[in-house]
Design an enzyme around this catalytic site. Structure first.
Site, PDB file in Angstrom:
ATOM      1  N   THR A 343      52.054  36.300  43.953  1.00 32.18           N
ATOM      2  CA  THR A 343      51.246  35.420  44.924  1.00 32.18           C
ATOM      3  C   THR A 343      50.199  34.482  44.372  1.00 32.18           C
ATOM      4  O   THR A 343      50.155  34.699  43.031  1.00 32.18           O
ATOM      5  CB  THR A 343      50.539  36.190  46.020  1.00 32.18           C
ATOM      6  OG1 THR A 343      49.724  37.219  45.257  1.00 32.18           O
ATOM      7  CG2 THR A 343      51.513  36.785  46.945  1.00 32.18           C
ATOM      8  N   ASP A 344      49.808  33.571  44.987  1.00 34.21           N
ATOM      9  CA  ASP A 344      48.804  32.610  44.415  1.00 34.21           C
ATOM     10  C   ASP A 344      47.086  32.821  44.635  1.00 34.21           C
ATOM     11  O   ASP A 344      46.526  32.374  44.848  1.00 34.21           O
ATOM     12  CB  ASP A 344      49.021  31.279  45.273  1.00 34.21           C
ATOM     13  CG  ASP A 344      50.199  30.761  45.177  1.00 34.21           C
ATOM     14  OD1 ASP A 344      50.883  30.826  44.064  1.00 34.21           O
ATOM     15  OD2 ASP A 344      50.976  30.565  46.171  1.00 34.21           O
ATOM     16  N   SER A 369      41.518  32.842  45.081  1.00 28.62           N
ATOM     17  CA  SER A 369      42.621  31.985  45.979  1.00 28.62           C
ATOM     18  C   SER A 369      42.832  30.843  44.742  1.00 28.62           C
ATOM     19  O   SER A 369      41.981  30.237  44.536  1.00 28.62           O
ATOM     20  CB  SER A 369      42.061  31.303  47.119  1.00 28.62           C
ATOM     21  OG  SER A 369      42.892  30.290  47.357  1.00 28.62           O
ATOM     22  N   ARG A 370      44.114  30.965  44.133  1.00 26.40           N
ATOM     23  CA  ARG A 370      44.481  30.243  42.978  1.00 26.40           C
ATOM     24  C   ARG A 370      44.768  28.578  43.235  1.00 26.40           C
ATOM     25  O   ARG A 370      44.800  27.855  42.338  1.00 26.40           O
ATOM     26  CB  ARG A 370      45.463  30.764  42.277  1.00 26.40           C
ATOM     27  CG  ARG A 370      44.877  32.118  41.494  1.00 26.40           C
ATOM     28  CD  ARG A 370      45.924  32.743  40.339  1.00 26.40           C
ATOM     29  NE  ARG A 370      45.770  33.962  40.331  1.00 26.40           N
ATOM     30  CZ  ARG A 370      46.388  34.880  40.935  1.00 26.40           C
ATOM     31  NH1 ARG A 370      47.439  34.682  41.388  1.00 26.40           N
ATOM     32  NH2 ARG A 370      45.972  36.311  40.554  1.00 26.40           N
ATOM     33  N   VAL A 371      45.105  28.384  44.489  1.00 25.38           N
ATOM     34  CA  VAL A 371      45.497  26.826  44.782  1.00 25.38           C
ATOM     35  C   VAL A 371      44.829  26.231  45.892  1.00 25.38           C
ATOM     36  O   VAL A 371      44.673  25.152  46.309  1.00 25.38           O
ATOM     37  CB  VAL A 371      46.978  26.701  44.939  1.00 25.38           C
ATOM     38  CG1 VAL A 371      47.699  27.246  43.605  1.00 25.38           C
ATOM     39  CG2 VAL A 371      47.407  27.534  46.137  1.00 25.38           C
TER      40      VAL A 371
END
Ligand code: ATP
Ligand code: MG
Length: 515
Positions: A343-344, A369-371
């Site tokens: 997941t992102d 939360s990467r994006v």
């Protein structure tokens, strides 16, 4: 002579064999009916049917359907998609020549269905716009666009610190009863005021828990824009196994038409356990933690289907909130690590925080939360910039100063600010906030409006902010909501508005002077 005589003979023998072979090839009538050899635990072993392909649907003469899960010399390992009633050794089985399809289309909105699209809400059978296979390829990289629009969850800690974007896959991970479902449910309910279509997939959950989710959405959310796909703990293992993929297919219909959809899969640990059970029953070799080796592929492929499509493909999006349960907070167990890497980002829920009533029990140190950060509205980004640092500092200071008196003024100040941040981030269920309310509260916090307030009053502020802003600052509310941006001036105005609300609330309280 002998040679020339021998040759035509050999030729004719060969040609006869060839003819025979080609006749077999041309007419593969071999066996169109197989037989059940053995049935137990939702798996039927079927003999015959040499033409059946992997994942093909099979029909039993007793009416049930099954899915060809493994093919080997001994027969076909078939997972039943219905209960096994009436199936016994010798029951006849035929291949249907197709894979599992589910109905898709707007007809599903507002409905509760099983993973095959059959109604569970007592309503009419669903004739979707069409049917689609549950396994579909994920969009190619070239077909994707950057994640740039936000998913507004209404949960302050998520929107401020771990903003999510449309097309993102964010894992919700936590132990038993740490509020995983509640968090996802809040996100669904908050889409009442957006254009998102929500698909809630329940895998292996208790029926009462699923009912509670559906009831809550019906009462507080926009059920006419939701689909509930339910394979509860009591459903056949086969149905639980296909549920996430079926839900994806139903959600992709909207993604592919330029709309925005969100899928919650509750939860993938149950799904992984079902996959393991079926694999072991089919005698597939067990791997780490006895899961078969393809579990990573299965989940990776499933979640790859969430995407923000390029403008040429309509610009639709499908965001995913898979849920995974951990055991004693062990994030490095097999399935959670798999999913974290797929997941992102992840929102980690912590048992101790939950027990201490800091709910949603988000562990801000482990969550990420990467994006989605880029999708956060500038107004919110402006006011939440320092929040993470302040909060992290506070958590550390709190730990160090737990046993001793605090003498340093600055430390005292940091702690009191931190306590107010925590009070703000603590949010009851079904009390989601609009972006503008979040901005106002955080602006007021930054301006020091809350520093003198008793911590309990902060909760009151959160509950009253929306009505107060609508009543006193309607222009500002609509301007910021529309533009998503905030000027220095507006920030002051919002903080002032919150200050007035504080006065109002303390006037109402019976204890004057109690600050
Ligand atoms: P399970 O592991 O059983 O699926 P879960 O992690 O999904 O549990 P929930 O069922 O969402 O947890 O929540 C457990 C309980 O905690 C529920 O009874 C719910 O009422 C309560 N709860 C969850 N979040 C909050 C919140 N933000 N505020 C108050 N109560 C909450
Ligand atoms: Mg749950």
């Amino acid at each position: 002579m002998a040679k020339s005589n021998g040759d035509p003979e050999a030729g004719s023998w060969l040609s006869r064999s060839r003819e025979k072979l080609s006749r077999i090839d041309l007419a593969p009538q071999a066996e169109t009916q197989g037989r059940v050899v053995h049935v137990a635990d939702g798996i039927a072993s079927v003999s015959g049917l040499p033409d059946v392909r992997l994942n093909e649907l099979l029909r039993f003469e007793t009416g049930q359907t099954g899915l060809a899960l493994t093919l080997d010399a001994d027969g076909i390992g078939t997972v039943l998609l219905d209960d096994a009633k009436g199936i016994e050794a010798g029951t006849r089985v035929s291949g249907l020549g197709e894979v599992v399809h589910v109905p898709v289309g707007p007809q599903l909105l507002g409905r509760v269905v099983d993973p095959l699209g059959r109604p569970l809400d007592g309503g009419e059978p669903i004739a979707g716009e069409s049917t689609q296979p549950i396994e579909r390829p994920a969009p190619a990289i070239i077909d994707r666009a950057l994640v740039e629009q936000p998913v507004e969850t209404g949960v302050l800690v998520v929107d401020a610190l771990f903003a999510l974007g449309r097309g993102q896959r964010e894992l919700i991970v936590g132990d038993r009863a740490t509020g995983k479902t509640s968090l996802a449910l809040d996100v669904i309910v908050n889409q009442k005021n957006s254009d998102m279509i929500c698909v809630y997939v329940a895998v292996g959950q208790r029926t009462t828990a699923v009912e509670r989710v559906i009831e809550a959405v019906r009462k507080l959310g926009a059920p006419e824009r939701c689909i509930f796909v339910v394979a509860s703990a009591a459903s056949p293992a086969g149905l639980q196994w296909i549920a996430p993929a079926a839900g994806m297919t139903m959600a992709e219909y909207f993604r592919d038409r330029g709309q925005h959809a969100l899928i919650v899969i509750d939860d993938l640990s149950k799904h992984a356990a079902t996959h393991r059970e079926l694999a072991l029953l089919n005698r597939e070799p067990p791997g780490r933690e006895a899961y078969p080796g393809d579990i990573f592929y299965l989940h990776a492929h499933l979640l790859e289907r969430a995407a923000h499509l390029s403008p040429e493909l309509g610009g639709g999006s499908l965001s995913a909130l898979p849920i995974v349960e951990t055991d004693a907070g062990n994030l490095s167990a097999y399935i959670p690590t798999n999913l974290i890497s797929i997941t992102d980002g992840q929102i980690v829920l912590d048992t101790q925080l939950f027990a201490a009533n800091h709910r949603p029990a988000v562990d801000v140190g482990l969550s990420v939360s990467r994006v989605g950060g880029k999708t956060q509205k500038p107004a919110l980004r402006d006011v939440s910039g320092r929040l993470r640092l302040d909060y992290a500092q506070f958590l550390e200071l709190e730990m160090f100063t737990r046993f001793g008196g605090i003498s340093d003024k600055r430390v005292k100040y940091r702690i009191s600010r931190g306590e107010r941040i925590r009070a703000l981030l603590t949010q009851p269920r079904f009390a989601t906030l609009r972006m503008i309310d979040q901005v106002a509260l955080l602006a007021a916090l930054a301006e020091g409006v809350m520093d003198e307030l008793p911590v309990e009053v902060v909760a009151g502020l959160r509950a009253a902010i929306a009505r107060h802003l609508d009543a006193t600052q309607p222009d500002l509310v609509s301007a910021i909501s529309k533009s998503g941006e905030i000027e220095e001036d507006d920030r002051k105005k919002l903080a002032k508005a919150v200050r007035r609300l504080v006065v109002q609330l303390s006037d109402e309280s019976t204890e004057p002077g109690n600050d």
